[in-house]
Design a protein around this motif. Structure first.
Motif, short mmCIF file in Angstrom:
data_model
loop_
_atom_site.label_atom_id
_atom_site.label_comp_id
_atom_site.label_asym_id
_atom_site.label_seq_id
_atom_site.Cartn_x
_atom_site.Cartn_y
_atom_site.Cartn_z
N ASP A 1 46.88 43.00 51.33
CA ASP A 1 45.82 43.10 50.31
C ASP A 1 45.24 41.71 50.05
N MET A 2 43.99 41.50 50.47
CA MET A 2 43.35 40.21 50.23
C MET A 2 42.69 40.24 48.86
N GLU A 3 43.30 39.55 47.92
CA GLU A 3 42.66 39.26 46.63
C GLU A 3 42.27 40.47 45.77
N SER B 1 25.39 29.77 59.10
CA SER B 1 26.20 30.31 58.01
C SER B 1 27.67 30.27 58.46
N TRP B 2 28.57 30.48 57.53
CA TRP B 2 30.01 30.44 57.84
C TRP B 2 30.42 29.12 58.49
N ARG B 3 30.39 28.07 57.72
CA ARG B 3 30.86 26.78 58.26
C ARG B 3 31.46 26.02 57.09
N MET C 1 48.09 32.99 52.25
CA MET C 1 46.99 32.44 51.45
C MET C 1 45.81 32.19 52.37
N LEU C 2 44.62 32.28 51.77
CA LEU C 2 43.42 31.90 52.52
C LEU C 2 42.71 30.79 51.76
N ASN C 3 41.87 30.09 52.50
CA ASN C 3 41.08 29.01 51.91
C ASN C 3 41.90 27.88 51.34
N ASP D 1 39.66 43.58 53.59
CA ASP D 1 38.66 42.55 53.34
C ASP D 1 38.80 42.13 51.88
N TRP D 2 38.12 41.08 51.52
CA TRP D 2 38.28 40.46 50.20
C TRP D 2 38.00 41.48 49.08
N GLY D 3 39.04 41.85 48.36
CA GLY D 3 38.86 42.76 47.23
C GLY D 3 38.53 44.18 47.62
N LYS E 1 37.45 42.00 63.38
CA LYS E 1 36.93 42.58 62.13
C LYS E 1 35.51 43.07 62.35
N HIS E 2 34.98 43.98 61.54
CA HIS E 2 35.58 44.64 60.37
C HIS E 2 35.73 46.08 60.77
N PHE E 3 36.96 46.56 60.79
CA PHE E 3 37.28 47.87 61.33
C PHE E 3 37.03 48.93 60.27
N THR F 1 42.75 32.78 61.97
CA THR F 1 41.32 32.85 61.66
C THR F 1 40.88 34.30 61.44
N PHE F 2 39.93 34.49 60.55
CA PHE F 2 39.34 35.82 60.35
C PHE F 2 38.16 35.95 61.32
N ALA F 3 38.44 35.88 62.58
CA ALA F 3 37.44 35.99 63.65
C ALA F 3 38.17 36.45 64.90
N ALA G 1 37.26 46.98 56.41
CA ALA G 1 35.88 46.66 56.06
C ALA G 1 35.54 47.10 54.64
N PHE G 2 34.45 46.54 54.14
CA PHE G 2 33.96 46.89 52.80
C PHE G 2 33.35 48.29 52.76
N ASN G 3 32.78 48.72 53.91
CA ASN G 3 31.97 49.94 53.89
C ASN G 3 32.81 51.20 53.83
N PHE H 1 41.85 31.50 57.33
CA PHE H 1 40.59 30.80 57.04
C PHE H 1 39.49 31.40 57.91
N ASP H 2 38.26 31.39 57.42
CA ASP H 2 37.14 31.91 58.22
C ASP H 2 36.67 30.85 59.22
N VAL H 3 37.36 30.77 60.33
CA VAL H 3 36.92 29.86 61.41
C VAL H 3 36.03 30.71 62.30
N GLY I 1 22.25 40.72 57.53
CA GLY I 1 22.45 39.27 57.65
C GLY I 1 23.60 38.88 58.55
N ARG I 2 24.56 39.79 58.72
CA ARG I 2 25.74 39.40 59.48
C ARG I 2 25.60 39.60 60.97
N VAL I 3 24.40 39.93 61.44
CA VAL I 3 24.24 40.00 62.90
C VAL I 3 24.53 38.64 63.52
C1 NOJ Z 1 34.57 38.66 53.15
C2 NOJ Z 1 34.10 38.84 54.56
O1 NOJ Z 1 33.55 40.13 54.73
C3 NOJ Z 1 35.18 38.62 55.60
O2 NOJ Z 1 34.61 38.68 56.87
C4 NOJ Z 1 35.87 37.31 55.34
O3 NOJ Z 1 36.82 37.06 56.35
C5 NOJ Z 1 36.50 37.36 53.97
N1 NOJ Z 1 35.45 37.52 52.99
C6 NOJ Z 1 37.33 36.11 53.65
O4 NOJ Z 1 36.51 35.05 53.43
#
Ligand code: NOJ
Length: 758
Positions: free
Chosen positions: A321-323, A430-432, A83-85, A290-292, A211-213, A157-159, A257-259, A113-115, A171-173
């Motif tokens: 599979d995340m979500e 961001s991300w806190r 589980m996350l979050n 990644d999420w979905g 991430k994100h590979f 952590t997702f980091a 990754a999403f891309n 969790f996104d730490v 934005g994610r730079v």
């Molecule tokens: C989407 C983000 O792209 C990813 O970096 C993050 O870890 C997940 N959401 C989970 O919150």
């Protein structure tokens, strides 16, 4: 009863393997994984590959209906592996209890969790941390984040995000280490080691996730989630190195990754996940989507439906599979129908269970759930000291004309102006998710800890309309100018005006791409209005990405890049402005003059037409309305002292095979105070089977010198430093001429040459 006895059996065996040495431990873990796997039904195996978001308030009543009720049933029936979050000892214990005590095999959950840059005690955003070029501090910052997260029940952590980014519009730079693969690789390794520590089974460390590979940072036009088209050479030379470094540092998980990458979504990309990551690199941890992103393959036009998406993602090597719910809904049937081999499922589950064993979750599934530890560790004074230290070293002095900085400590009248001056939320960045609004030390608060000067504060303009949030668009104020006259009046006649301008904490980060890189809203207008009455301005920038601030650079005498520095932001900034910390940060990303120049990065190729051939001739690689030069180059950063670089020498003219080339230079502090400099060594491979960048960072070192002090710095260059993805699609060094460059930024001042003979 049956569940409990199975759990006890596993625990007992694990305890015995934990007593053994590291290598036998790995074998024992593999044996345990296999024996657990042999007890699992296909449904239970697929369950391990399913990750759910936190779905109800576990401290309240459990919902009996709808999605949440289904998820709850799945958890009880062994259909959830992670589980996350879910956070906080009490909440984590409750979900863990269901998995461990109510499911048939009692397999514990891994809790993600996104730490990203701290848990509750926030460190600077990762881009800012990278500006320190200080791997010890970066590692320590990740260690602090891990301790707090682990104390709150989290074990994954997702980091770190290790995506190389060349486009400041994205934005994610803010979440990565910038544009350079060498610096990015060192930062990736430092952060992995910080999160995971020496012993993953300690209750103070957590599993990390690279991430994100892969190549998410190369999204077209800097727009988040956008298409990525990059060649294999760029993948190997630029995108992969920090991922590889994370793997070599022992990272236990990767996130895809999403891309899409060259037409194949990363989540369904077998080249990335099976061939490179699990094949070439022999990564034995697991890959989470990644999420979905499994589901998004349908929207990309790559999968027909959920079943097809599950098939393609699992086959390509996406283990969890995340979500998206497609694994839990379709994978077992796909195996039964003979479309997915059960051995692929077994491989994925083995990887997931291995990490759970390594974390020690079978030994004690509640090891991260100690309420007393949670109370003692989170927000401790020691952690605040660590993030303060990190923050001071993340600040970059961009400009300082006429010695306006450091400020005099007494007898001065200061005006502190700007919408971010008393903002206690934006510095958190961001991300806190676990840090409450309003918990950062503002610049105003930091500055008032120095009592010798008088301070007048005015906001001038509001940056946003309303309070921005993590999930909603930030609305920028573009109409309310009513505070400007007051701010101008406050600035008039003061000894120094400190203007705190930039981006709100949620103006960078996921989903926060921009088409402009200027100061948002009415801030430029405010700056120019104040400048009309007082030119003694120190501009303190707070932002999550490089900004194009040409006007400020031309007019304002002192500019300090303070990013989003986390909980201790204001204290760090005040110590730098007053000279109690002499700034030594260096930019990890190029600052453009104009958004039209991006993507802009120092390690670009030469092209066939790099320079003006003759006055007024137009046919060369340039713009007709802007120079090619950045505003501030990669690696730039000043100090309150000056450094001189001299005598770049190489130990031999020809470097052969496995010899070492010693490169040295003399660095002198020619200013009046002690300072720390990051001396940088770049290299160019002059002719190669595939063209090489005009300059690539290869080494750097940080030294502190007293006024007048000189030191000879030495760097070692070996064959491995010259290797790249060649024209033959192999990773190796080629014989030929090389040029070395050295200096205090990528605008280097010294050169030397050598020949490499294989
Ligand atoms: C989407 C983000 O792209 C990813 O970096 C993050 O870890 C997940 N959401 C989970 O919150």
């Amino acid at each position: 009863m049956k569940k409990l006895s199975l759990l006890l059996l596993l625990s007992a065996t694990l305890i015995s393997c934990n007593n053994n040495s590291m290598s036998t431990n790995t074998n024992d873990i593999d044996r345990k994984v296999d024996s657990l796997l042999s007890l699992m039904t296909l449904e239970e195996k697929v369950g391990q590959m399913n990750q759910y978001n936190g779905f109800w308030n576990v401290t309240g009543p459990v919902p009996e209906e709808g999605d949440a009720a289904k998820k709850y049933d799945d958890l009880r029936n062994g259909r959830v592996g992670s589980m996350l979050n879910v956070r906080g000892v009490e909440e984590v214990r409750k979900v863990q209890q269901i998995a461990v005590e109510e499911s048939r095999l009692g397999i514990p959950l891994i809790i993600g969790f996104d730490v990203i840059h701290g848990y509750e005690t926030m460190s600077p955003i990762p881009l800012a941390e990278a500006a320190s070029w200080n791997m010890d501090l970066i590692k320590r910052s990740a260690e602090v984040a891990a301790r707090e997260a682990a104390a709150s029940g989290i074990n994954w952590t997702f980091a770190p995000m290790v995506d190389i980014s060349r486009d400041a519009r994205w934005g994610r730079v803010m979440e990565g280490a910038g544009e350079d693969p060498y610096l990015g690789s060192l930062v990736a390794a430092a952060r992995v080691k910080g999160f995971q520590g020496e012993d993953l089974s300690s209750p103070l460390t957590i599993a990390a996730c690279a991430k994100h590979f892969a190549a998410y940072g190369f999204s077209e036009s800097g727009k988040d989630y956008n298409t990525v088209d990059v060649g294999t050479a760029t993948l190997y030379n630029t995108v992969f190195p920090p991922f590889k470094a994370a793997k070599e540092a022992g990272v236990r998980t990767f996130m895809n990754a999403f891309n899409e990458l060259n037409g194949i979504p990363a989540t369904g990309n077998a080249f990335l996940q099976r061939e490179v990551l699990k094949g070439e690199w022999e990564f034995d941890g697991f890959v989470v989507s990644d999420w979905g992103s499994v589901n998004e393959m349908i929207i990309h036009g790559f999968a027909r439906d959920g079943r097809d998406a599950a098939l393609k993602a699992a086959t390509a090597g996406s283990d969890m599979d995340m979500e998206s719910y497609h694994y839990v809904n379709h994978l077992a049937k796909l195996v039964e129908d003979g479309e997915v081999e059960e051995s692929l499922i077994d491989d994925a589950v083995r990887r997931i269970l291995r990490v759970k064993f390594e974390l020690g979750l079978f030994e004690d599934p509640y090891k991260y759930c100690d309420a007393q530890r949670e109370k003692d560790i989170i927000g401790s004074e020691e952690h605040h000291q660590a993030v303060l230290e990190m923050a001071k070293h993340s600040i970059v002095l961009l400009k300082n004309e006429g010695g306006l900085l450091p400020l005099k400590k007494e007898g001065q009248s200061l005006a502190i102006i700007g919408p971010l001056a008393d903002d206690k939320t934006s510095p958190l960045g961001s991300w806190r998710i676990a840090a409450e609004d309003g918990t950062a030390v503002s610049v105003l608060e930091g500055m008032t800890t120095y009592e010798g000067n008088t301070i007048t504060h005015r906001q001038g303009v509001k940056l946003t309309e309303g309070s921005p949030s993590f999930t909603m668009e930030t609305k920028i104020n573009t109409t309310d100018r009513t505070g400007i006259p007051e701010a101008v009046a406050a600035a008039r006649g003061k000894d120094v005006v400190i203007m705190v301008l930039g981006e709100h904490g949620f103006q960078s980060g996921e989903g926060r791409s921009r088409t402009a890189l200027d100061l948002p809203g009415l801030q430029q207008e405010l700056l120019e209005a104040v400048y009309e009455v007082n030119k003694n301005i120190v501009l303190v920038l707070m932002n999550g990405r490089p900004l194009a601030i040409n006007w400020a650079d031309e007019h304002v005498p002192a500019i300090v890049e303070a990013w989003h520095l986390g909980s201790e932001s204001g204290n760090a900034i005040a110590q730098v402005l007053y000279g109690d910390h002499n700034p030594n940060g260096k930019l990890p990303m190029t600052f453009p003059r104009d958004v039209g120049q991006v993507p802009l990065y120092y390690n670009h190729k030469n092209t066939g037409r790099p320079v003006i051939p003759a006055p007024d001739l137009v046919f060369w690689s340039h713009y007709i309305d802007q120079t090619n030069q950045p505003l501030y180059p990669f690696g730039h950063g000043l100090s309150y002292t000056d450094f001189t670089y001299e005598e770049l020498t190489v130990s031999k003219d020809t470097l052969k095979g496995d010899e070492v080339l010693n490169v040295s230079l003399k660095l002198t502090n020619t200013g009046e105070v002690t300072g720390t400099e990051t001396a940088q060594l770049y290299l160019r491979d002059m002719v190669a089977s595939r063209t090489r960048p005009v300059k690539e960072l290869k080494k750097f070192t940080q030294v502190t010198l007293a006024p007048g002090e000189s030191q000879t710095l030495t760097f070692e260059i070996k064959e491995e430093d010259l290797a790249f993805y060649t024209g033959n699609n192999t990773w190796q060094a080629e014989s030929g001429d090389f040029t070395l460059f050295a200096g205090g930024s990528s605008n280097t001042v010294l050169e030397a040459t050598f020949y490499f003979e294989k």
